[in-house]
Design a protein around this motif. Structure first.
Motif, PDB file in Angstrom:
ATOM      1  N   GLN A  16       0.857  -1.180   0.000  1.00  0.00           N
ATOM      2  CA  GLN A  16       0.000   0.000   0.000  1.00  0.00           C
ATOM      3  C   GLN A  16       0.898   1.237   0.000  1.00  0.00           C
ATOM      4  N   LYS A  17       1.993   1.160   0.780  1.00  0.00           N
ATOM      5  CA  LYS A  17       2.942   2.266   0.856  1.00  0.00           C
ATOM      6  C   LYS A  17       4.299   1.740   1.304  1.00  0.00           C
ATOM      7  N   GLY A  18       5.344   2.484   0.969  1.00  0.00           N
ATOM      8  CA  GLY A  18       6.689   2.092   1.362  1.00  0.00           C
ATOM      9  C   GLY A  18       7.341   1.174   0.347  1.00  0.00           C
ATOM     10  N   THR A  19       8.277   0.357   0.831  1.00  0.00           N
ATOM     11  CA  THR A  19       9.048  -0.542  -0.031  1.00  0.00           C
ATOM     12  C   THR A  19       9.196  -1.913   0.611  1.00  0.00           C
ATOM     13  N   PHE A  20       9.601  -2.861  -0.228  1.00  0.00           N
ATOM     14  CA  PHE A  20      10.028  -4.153   0.293  1.00  0.00           C
ATOM     15  C   PHE A  20      11.507  -4.031   0.665  1.00  0.00           C
TER      16      PHE A  20
END
Length: 96
Positions: A16-20
């Motif tokens: 949904q938001k951010g990174t892996f």
């Protein structure tokens, strides 16, 4: 749950938001995590969780990503032991 990025691909879990996780975080063994949508709404209801910290046992983890909430049939996931909404995912390198 300790996982590698392939885990998210296998179970078709999107952000949904951010990174892996990235290679630099892996090499430096940074205490980072990706959280599920339920943890996000429970602990960070009015703010962006990315960049915040959450305590897992005795370790403080920086949240780098939040999974999208999926409207899926959990029965299939539960049979495999996966709880996609309430888990904290920590990078776990693949065994050699």
């Amino acid at each position: 749950m300790g996982v590698a990025n392939e885990y998210f691909d296998i179970y078709n879990l999107a952000l949904q938001k951010g990174t892996f996780f990235n290679d630099y975080q892996r090499r430096m063994a940074f205490p980072v995590c990706v959280i599920g949508a339920n943890i996000d709404s429970k602990f960070f209801p009015k703010e962006n969780a990315v960049g915040k910290y959450i305590k897992f046992d005795k370790i403080w983890l920086r949240v780098i990503g939040v999974l999208e909430k999926n409207e899926i049939n959990l029965t299939a996931f539960e049979q495999t032991g996966v709880n996609v909404f309430n888990d904290i995912f920590i990078y776990q390198p693949k065994p050699c």
